[in-house]
Design a protein around this motif. Structure first.
Motif, short mmCIF file in Angstrom:
data_model
loop_
_atom_site.label_atom_id
_atom_site.label_comp_id
_atom_site.label_asym_id
_atom_site.label_seq_id
_atom_site.Cartn_x
_atom_site.Cartn_y
_atom_site.Cartn_z
N THR A 368 -38.66 -91.87 37.91
CA THR A 368 -39.53 -92.47 36.90
C THR A 368 -39.59 -91.66 35.61
N GLN A 369 -39.56 -90.33 35.70
CA GLN A 369 -39.70 -89.53 34.50
C GLN A 369 -38.41 -88.81 34.12
N SER A 370 -37.74 -88.19 35.08
CA SER A 370 -36.56 -87.39 34.73
C SER A 370 -35.36 -88.24 34.36
N ILE A 371 -35.34 -89.49 34.80
CA ILE A 371 -34.21 -90.36 34.44
C ILE A 371 -34.69 -91.47 33.49
N ILE A 372 -35.48 -92.40 33.99
CA ILE A 372 -35.89 -93.56 33.18
C ILE A 372 -36.81 -93.12 32.04
N GLY A 373 -37.85 -92.34 32.35
CA GLY A 373 -38.78 -91.92 31.31
C GLY A 373 -38.11 -91.11 30.22
N ARG A 374 -37.21 -90.20 30.62
CA ARG A 374 -36.53 -89.36 29.63
C ARG A 374 -35.69 -90.21 28.67
N MET A 375 -34.94 -91.17 29.20
CA MET A 375 -34.08 -91.99 28.34
C MET A 375 -34.90 -92.94 27.47
N GLU A 376 -36.02 -93.43 27.98
CA GLU A 376 -36.85 -94.32 27.16
C GLU A 376 -37.52 -93.58 26.01
N ARG A 377 -37.76 -92.29 26.18
CA ARG A 377 -38.35 -91.51 25.09
C ARG A 377 -37.32 -91.16 24.02
N LEU A 378 -36.06 -91.38 24.30
CA LEU A 378 -35.00 -91.13 23.33
C LEU A 378 -34.76 -92.39 22.51
N THR A 379 -34.76 -92.27 21.20
CA THR A 379 -34.48 -93.42 20.34
C THR A 379 -33.08 -93.94 20.62
N GLY A 380 -32.98 -95.19 21.03
CA GLY A 380 -31.69 -95.78 21.39
C GLY A 380 -31.29 -95.55 22.82
N GLY A 381 -32.15 -94.88 23.59
CA GLY A 381 -31.81 -94.58 24.98
C GLY A 381 -32.28 -95.65 25.94
N ALA A 382 -31.63 -95.75 27.09
CA ALA A 382 -32.01 -96.70 28.13
C ALA A 382 -31.50 -96.18 29.46
N ALA A 383 -32.13 -96.62 30.55
CA ALA A 383 -31.72 -96.20 31.89
C ALA A 383 -32.13 -97.26 32.89
N SER A 384 -31.37 -97.36 33.95
CA SER A 384 -31.70 -98.26 35.06
C SER A 384 -31.15 -97.68 36.34
N VAL A 385 -31.82 -98.03 37.45
CA VAL A 385 -31.40 -97.56 38.77
C VAL A 385 -31.24 -98.78 39.67
N ARG A 386 -30.05 -98.94 40.25
CA ARG A 386 -29.78 -100.07 41.14
C ARG A 386 -29.39 -99.53 42.51
N SER A 387 -30.08 -100.01 43.55
CA SER A 387 -29.79 -99.53 44.89
C SER A 387 -30.34 -100.50 45.92
N ARG A 388 -29.73 -100.50 47.11
CA ARG A 388 -30.22 -101.23 48.28
C ARG A 388 -29.95 -100.38 49.50
N PRO A 389 -30.83 -100.44 50.49
CA PRO A 389 -30.59 -99.66 51.72
C PRO A 389 -29.22 -100.00 52.31
N GLY A 390 -28.41 -98.97 52.55
CA GLY A 390 -27.08 -99.15 53.12
C GLY A 390 -26.01 -99.54 52.13
N ALA A 391 -26.35 -99.74 50.85
CA ALA A 391 -25.36 -100.22 49.87
C ALA A 391 -25.13 -99.22 48.74
N GLY A 392 -25.58 -97.99 48.90
CA GLY A 392 -25.33 -97.01 47.87
C GLY A 392 -26.29 -97.13 46.70
N THR A 393 -26.07 -96.27 45.69
CA THR A 393 -26.94 -96.20 44.53
C THR A 393 -26.11 -96.05 43.27
N GLU A 394 -26.54 -96.71 42.21
CA GLU A 394 -25.90 -96.55 40.92
C GLU A 394 -26.98 -96.33 39.86
N VAL A 395 -26.83 -95.25 39.12
CA VAL A 395 -27.74 -94.92 38.02
C VAL A 395 -26.97 -95.08 36.72
N GLU A 396 -27.52 -95.84 35.80
CA GLU A 396 -26.89 -96.06 34.50
C GLU A 396 -27.80 -95.49 33.41
N VAL A 397 -27.25 -94.59 32.61
CA VAL A 397 -27.97 -94.07 31.43
C VAL A 397 -27.10 -94.31 30.22
#
Length: 783
Positions: A368-397
């Protein structure tokens, strides 16, 4: 030579602006009245002492004119003194006339002393310069003296009636001006008071936002750098040199936060950023593969590089800790770097265990803070986290540059600058976006300070409305029917009087600030009809002292119309009244000039009202801009001060808790089991400080540390936000007491949101699991 600091004068308040507007309008009105009664003065000058008579004329007209000239820049104390002096001079002149010249004026064209045609200006001056009661008392005194003087100097056969009529007419006319002065001054004081409250509220909220922003920024840094370093040391498995490098970089970043820089730093090329990501991945997740299609022409600001590297680092740490749970195989991790819309996108992917993002506890700061919050506080920044149990995780910044205005060239990178700056980019020092207090945008929930000196959609108080209306009707009934009127003119006079009463009723029902066009047009039409109905049946055969009473009544209504925002229609009404007077003069054998003279003495009254309305409108507009600037400046100052105070407070806490341990880790020495345990203890304490601010006080901090040393797994959480319970001391005491008697197991204490029926809960999972709650009264109860 020492530079001398210039003291900036405070910005004027609404009350001060209101006074200056009135002083300015009064000066122009005095000039107009002085010119209009110049001929009367020359006819009535006191022959025994012409110099003294001239001095009286110059003083009574010159003082308000001087006030008007000085109204914009002179100190209000000086303007007030001049206004009071004008009031005193006017009373002295009235007294002189009553004592020395109390005899009928048989010379010249008028038996009206020139001085009483000017009664309204000194009354206004005193009303502006003093309190309401003094202004009203002075008005009554000068109107009474004016009536006595008129009775003493008239050649009419009924001097007492003439004096009463004159006094009441003056009282009515001046009441309108003094009443408007009192009402608008009271409104100006309300504007100032409301503006102060709203500026304080906005500054407080801006400071609250700034403190939270700085707190979240430092919490993210502590989580990513301090806590991650302590966890790596406590859990083991990290080479000593790598751990020492992380500790040294963390100390550097803490030092940089202590004295933040506002410099944005040099841009980084795409290839340099990829090199930094590869080094970061090698340190945190050596099995991760880094892929990139960035070109070397891409330039990324240092603030964006800092945020991207920190967010990617947190994503890799989370993947290493959680992705392999229950897999029984090697987890594949990739870091993909792509150019997008002139910026950059980084994807951190693993094919591990995955998780449900909706079930991540709010107190977990990694996502919430170290990934999404940090990028949202950056002008022009964005972040998202996509994951499902058993299907891996993908973080986009990602970071996308803001569009540059046409014609503005991109900033050039000094030759040789980037490689020198790149040495710290693997774990870079915090840049401006992480540490500089940012201006706080206006909170849409906070209304702007009020600016209008005339309250919108607000009526005059009913008693005041009724009193003014009653006085208007009484005075003009007396002026219209108090003298011997020819029977032939009576029907027209009655109809004209009724038309003016209807116009006055329309004015009384209107709101203070502005009338609708339809109502204003109706008032003008009724005024014109009244002038025609009263004047055309009238002849010169039987003149009376107030035969043209309707001119003053119409002027008074037009004056109020101008003050209520319809100056154009008011002057149209005056033009119609003048045209009717000219037609009447010609029809009765008089000249056009004589018709104009008949209405000219009323021009000064309407001019004063129009200037009052125009000045008030301009002052309101200027005050609107000023209040907006004050609010922004106050919010900016509060933001800067709050950010500095919060940063110093947070850094002092972090340094006290973690710096000795980090200094030890930075020495590149092998860690003993005791030192690793200490690292984990410090890490847990730092988490308490971030996740449970309300509970991070003594004696609970010491009780928590002692319980952890005994082997108790302690979790402290604070969900109250900025609305801590009033019985927080009771909560701290209860939690500390329960911890002090626990020797093993798990212990979770949580401060609940403000809308809950209980303020805190304690869950103890030990030999006899149970749950306790704390009521709003501070009582500890079994759940």
């Amino acid at each position: 030579m020492t530079a001398r600091t210039r003291k900036v004068p405070p910005a004027p308040t609404a009350v001060e602006r209101h006074a200056r507007v009135l002083y300015g309008a009064m000066g122009v009105a005095a000039l107009a009245f002085g010119l209009l009664c110049l001929g009367t003065y020359l006819d009535q000058a006191w022959r025994p002492a012409p110099a003294l008579s001239l001095l009286a004329f110059l003083l009574v007209f010159g003082l308000p004119i001087l006030i008007g000239l000085l109204s914009r820049g002179a100190p209000l104390r000086l303007l007030r003194a001049l206004a009071l002096a004008d009031g005193v001079v006017f009373l002295v002149i009235l007294g002189f006339w009553l004592v020395v010249r109390a005899e009928p004026l048989t010379t010249g064209a008028s038996d009206i002393p020139w001085v009483i045609s000017f009664t309204g200006i000194p009354a206004m001056a005193v009303a502006v310069a003093t309190r309401d009661r003094i202004g009203w008392a002075y008005t009554v005194v000068v109107c009474t003296a004016s009536g006595l003087l008129r009775a003493a100097t008239t050649t009419d056969s009924q001097p007492f009636m003439v004096g009463v009529e004159d006094a009441l007419y003056s009282l009515l006319m001046i009441t309108v001006f003094v009443g408007l002065t009192a009402i608008t001054r009271r409104r100006a004081a309300q504007v100032d008071a409301a503006a102060r409250v709203m500026r304080a509220d906005r500054a407080a909220r801006a400071a609250q936002v700034a403190r939270k922003r700085v707190r979240l920024t430092i919490d993210a840094l502590v989580h990513d750098s301090v806590i991650s370093t302590l966890l790596m040391a406590g859990r083991g498995g990290i080479p000593t040199l790598t751990l020492a490098r992380h500790a040294q970089t963390t100390l550097t970043r803490l030092d940089a936060l202590r004295a933040p820089t506002v410099s944005p730093g040099f841009p980084t090329t795409g290839h340099e950023l990829v090199d930094s990501l590869e080094q970061l991945a090698a340190d945190l997740a050596p099995d991760a593969a880094v892929h990139s299609d960035l070109s070397d022409t891409l330039r990324i600001p240092a603030v964006a590089v800092t945020a991207l590297l920190d967010a990617v680092g947190e994503a890799l740490r989370n993947s290493v800790v959680a992705a392999g749970r229950g897999q029984g195989r090697q987890v594949v991790r990739t870091v993909t770097v792509q150019g997008r819309r002139g910026g950059i996108r980084v994807l951190v992917h693993d094919d591990g265990a995955g998780f449900d993002p909706s079930r991540v506890p709010a107190e977990r700061l990694g996502i919430t803070q170290s990934i999404i919050g940090r990028m949202e506080r950056l002008t022009g920044g964005a972040a998202s986290v996509r994951s499902r149990p058993g299907a891996g995780t993908e973080v986009e910044v990602s970071w996308t540059p803001e569009p540059r205005p046409a014609g503005v060239p991109a900033a050039a990178t000094p030759a040789g600058a980037a490689p020198a700056a790149l040495a710290t980019l693997v774990h870079p020092a915090p840049a401006a976006v992480l540490t500089r207090p940012e201006p706080t945008a206006p909170d849409p929930t906070i209304p702007d300070p009020p600016n209008s000196l005339a309250p919108k959609r607000v009526r005059l108080p009913s008693p005041v409305n009724f009193a003014i209306l009653a006085l208007f009707v009484l005075v003009h009934a007396l002026l219209a029917f108090g003298d011997d009127e020819p029977v032939a003119t009576l029907p027209g006079e009655v109809l004209g009087f009724v038309a003016l009463v209807l116009a006055a009723l329309i004015m009384a029902r209107a709101y203070i600030n502005q009338m609708t066009r339809i109502r204003a047009a109706a008032v003008v039409a009724l005024c014109a009809a009244s002038a025609a109905l009263v004047s055309f049946p009238m002849t010169l055969a039987n003149p009376t002292p107030f035969g043209h009473w309707y001119l003053g009544a119409i002027t008074l209504l037009l004056l109020v119309l101008a003050v209520r925002g319809r100056s154009g229609l008011a002057w149209l009404g005056y033009a119609l009244m003048s045209a009717i007077a000219i037609v009447w003069s010609i029809a009765n054998g008089l000249t056009v000039a004589e018709g104009l003279v008949m209405v000219s003495r009323h021009a000064g009254t309407l001019l004063a009202g129009s200037l009052f309305a125009v000045g008030l409108a301009r002052s309101t507009q200027a005050l609107s801009v000023l209040n907006h600037e004050r609010a922004l400046n106050g919010a900016a100052s509060a933001t800067a001060v709050a950010a500095i105070e919060e940063r110093e407070s947070q850094l002092a806490r972090v340094n006290v808790l973690s710096r000795p341990t980090l200094d030890r880790l930075a020495q590149s020495t092998e860690l003993s089991p005791e030192m690793r345990a200490k690292c984990l203890l410090v890490e847990a304490t730092l988490r308490d400080a971030m996740r449970a601010r309300a509970l991070f006080v003594e004696p609970l901090v010491s009780a928590t540390r002692a319980a952890r040393l005994r082997g108790v797994e302690v979790t402290l959480l604070d969900d109250s936000g900025d609305h801590q319970p009033s019985q927080m001391a009771a909560v701290v005491a209860a939690v500390a007491d329960e911890l002090n008697v626990l020797v093993s197991g798990r212990f979770t204490a949580r401060v609940l949101p403000a809308d809950r029926p209980i303020i805190a809960s304690i869950v103890i999972d030990a030999a006899t699991p149970h749950m306790l709650v704390i009521t709003p009264e501070g009582d500890l109860q079994e759940a």
